[in-house]
Design an enzyme around this catalytic site. Sequence first.
Site, PDB file in Angstrom:
ATOM      1  N   GLY A  17       2.669   2.272   2.956  1.00 12.62           N
ATOM      2  CA  GLY A  17       3.004   2.393   4.465  1.00 12.62           C
ATOM      3  C   GLY A  17       4.366   2.456   4.676  1.00 12.62           C
ATOM      4  N   SER A  30       0.896  -1.198   0.047  1.00  7.27           N
ATOM      5  CA  SER A  30      -0.054  -0.038  -0.073  1.00  7.27           C
ATOM      6  C   SER A  30       0.840   1.317   0.090  1.00  7.27           C
ATOM      7  CB  SER A  30      -0.736  -0.078   1.306  1.00  7.27           C
ATOM      8  OG  SER A  30      -0.009   0.003   2.515  1.00  7.27           O
ATOM      9  N   CYS A  75      23.905 -22.263 -11.287  1.00 12.08           N
ATOM     10  CA  CYS A  75      24.919 -23.433 -10.584  1.00 12.08           C
ATOM     11  C   CYS A  75      25.191 -24.580 -11.645  1.00 12.08           C
ATOM     12  CB  CYS A  75      24.238 -24.029  -9.269  1.00 12.08           C
ATOM     13  SG  CYS A  75      24.159 -22.706  -8.015  1.00 12.08           S
ATOM     14  N   HIS A  88      20.046 -17.021  -9.221  1.00 12.34           N
ATOM     15  CA  HIS A  88      20.536 -18.141  -8.101  1.00 12.34           C
ATOM     16  C   HIS A  88      19.439 -17.992  -7.025  1.00 12.34           C
ATOM     17  CE1 HIS A  88      22.093 -20.809  -5.586  1.00 12.34           C
ATOM     18  NE2 HIS A  88      22.471 -19.734  -4.641  1.00 12.34           N
ATOM     19  N   ASP A  91       7.611 -11.910   1.433  1.00 12.93           N
ATOM     20  CA  ASP A  91       8.347 -11.130   0.448  1.00 12.93           C
ATOM     21  C   ASP A  91       9.453 -10.615   1.166  1.00 12.93           C
ATOM     22  OD1 ASP A  91       8.111  -7.900   0.421  1.00 12.93           O
ATOM     23  OD2 ASP A  91       6.388  -9.005   1.795  1.00 12.93           O
ATOM     24  N   CYS A 112      22.632 -27.424  -5.915  1.00 12.89           N
ATOM     25  CA  CYS A 112      21.572 -26.456  -6.497  1.00 12.89           C
ATOM     26  C   CYS A 112      21.228 -26.764  -8.008  1.00 12.89           C
ATOM     27  CB  CYS A 112      21.866 -24.980  -6.287  1.00 12.89           C
ATOM     28  SG  CYS A 112      20.697 -23.890  -7.073  1.00 12.89           S
ATOM     29  N   ASP A 146      -1.454   1.224   5.883  1.00 10.73           N
ATOM     30  CA  ASP A 146      -1.188   1.015   7.337  1.00 10.73           C
ATOM     31  C   ASP A 146       0.042   2.159   7.986  1.00 10.73           C
ATOM     32  OD1 ASP A 146       0.851  -0.097   6.014  1.00 10.73           O
ATOM     33  OD2 ASP A 146       1.614  -1.403   7.779  1.00 10.73           O
ATOM     34  N   CYS A 157      19.738 -24.603 -10.229  1.00 13.49           N
ATOM     35  CA  CYS A 157      19.501 -23.741 -11.173  1.00 13.49           C
ATOM     36  C   CYS A 157      20.572 -23.382 -12.458  1.00 13.49           C
ATOM     37  CB  CYS A 157      19.431 -22.302 -10.242  1.00 13.49           C
ATOM     38  SG  CYS A 157      21.131 -21.783  -9.944  1.00 13.49           S
TER      39      CYS A 157
END
Length: 381
Positions: free
Chosen positions: A96, A94, A309, A335, A266, A304, A147, A306
């Site tokens: 905030g 938002s 890697c 990565h 997040d 890994c 907020d 990905c």
Amino acid sequence: MHLQFHIQAEDPGSRARRGVFVTPHGCVDTPAFMTVGTRASVTGLTPADLVEVGTQVVLGNTYHLMLRPGVEVFERVGGIHRFMGWGGPMLTDSGGYQIFSLSEDRVISEKGARFRSYTDRRMHMLSPEKSIAVQTAIGADIMMVLDVCVDARSDLETTRAAMERTHRWALRSLAARRDTPQALFAIMQGGIFPELRRASAEFLTGHPFDGFAIGGLAVGDTRAEREEVTHMAAELLPADRPRYLMGVGTPPDLLHAMLAGVDMFDCILPTNLGWQGTAFTSTGRVKLTRGFNAGEDRPLDAGCSCATCRTWTRAYIHHLFRCGEALGPRLLAMHNLHHYNALMVESRAAIAAGCFAAYAREKLERIDRHEHSDRRIGAAA
């Protein structure tokens, strides 16, 4: 309710749960890590890159998108999905936190926050109603109420006043929502004070929000305080709606929060630290800019899968950073996002198998000890 959320499995050794929610742009399996794309862009990465690393949801920011490119652009092109070429779910914060961070150039009143734009130095007013109007135009699948965020070290009365204003703004945000398929999440505040967190949960859960976020953490609190508040706050929120821990954090932070029953996360760390030369690996953080990596002819993380890697060595990535080549930060950002999303995939599987508490303990034991405390591992629900 504007968001269908279904719990599919619960871990018997903790409060962790696996679920799924449905948005107009697709289903999201939880626990889920959302990639931060503040200005309708994840720095250096394309939407195809985001799909490759397993991104389910991209997060944009109302404050920044309101200033640039502006509401008119989103109204003209038909929303943020068309604008940035991302076909999956979107969530918009938002604004905030951005208001909180502008302590020297804003005035907060009951009406909202009046602040000076960093783009053209003009004054703007961001009210709960304006925030919802902007998010509606942006077209995010999930909107957040406006907020009031304060430093976690603020005293009780300052924190209480911010929480109570957040509650009033939450109801104004709810009233401002038009007839739209977009979901709306409320944000619990209350700092590190248990009595305020309980009061915030009691107030907000009495209203028809589609989900609930735990806000006001990672703003001056210690890691121990953050873990304590997260475990307490998650237990206070309804089991039938998503729980979202805002802006947190490292892989150990996420493991502790999943143990507490949090569903959504997040954080800017995977991309920001990637661009600074730091990678998250199965054994902790690795700083690729350090000189000894020039002789490291091995993958960044042997465990890994990905592309970074599978294809390049630590020595090569170190070389890219030494030369100032943009490919280096890009490879580490991809990565790191893959690492975070793989953690979510593994966690969902462990919850479904009923062994998440043991899985979390094992993961934390392999990560550098300075990144976490493990006193809650295995705590029963």
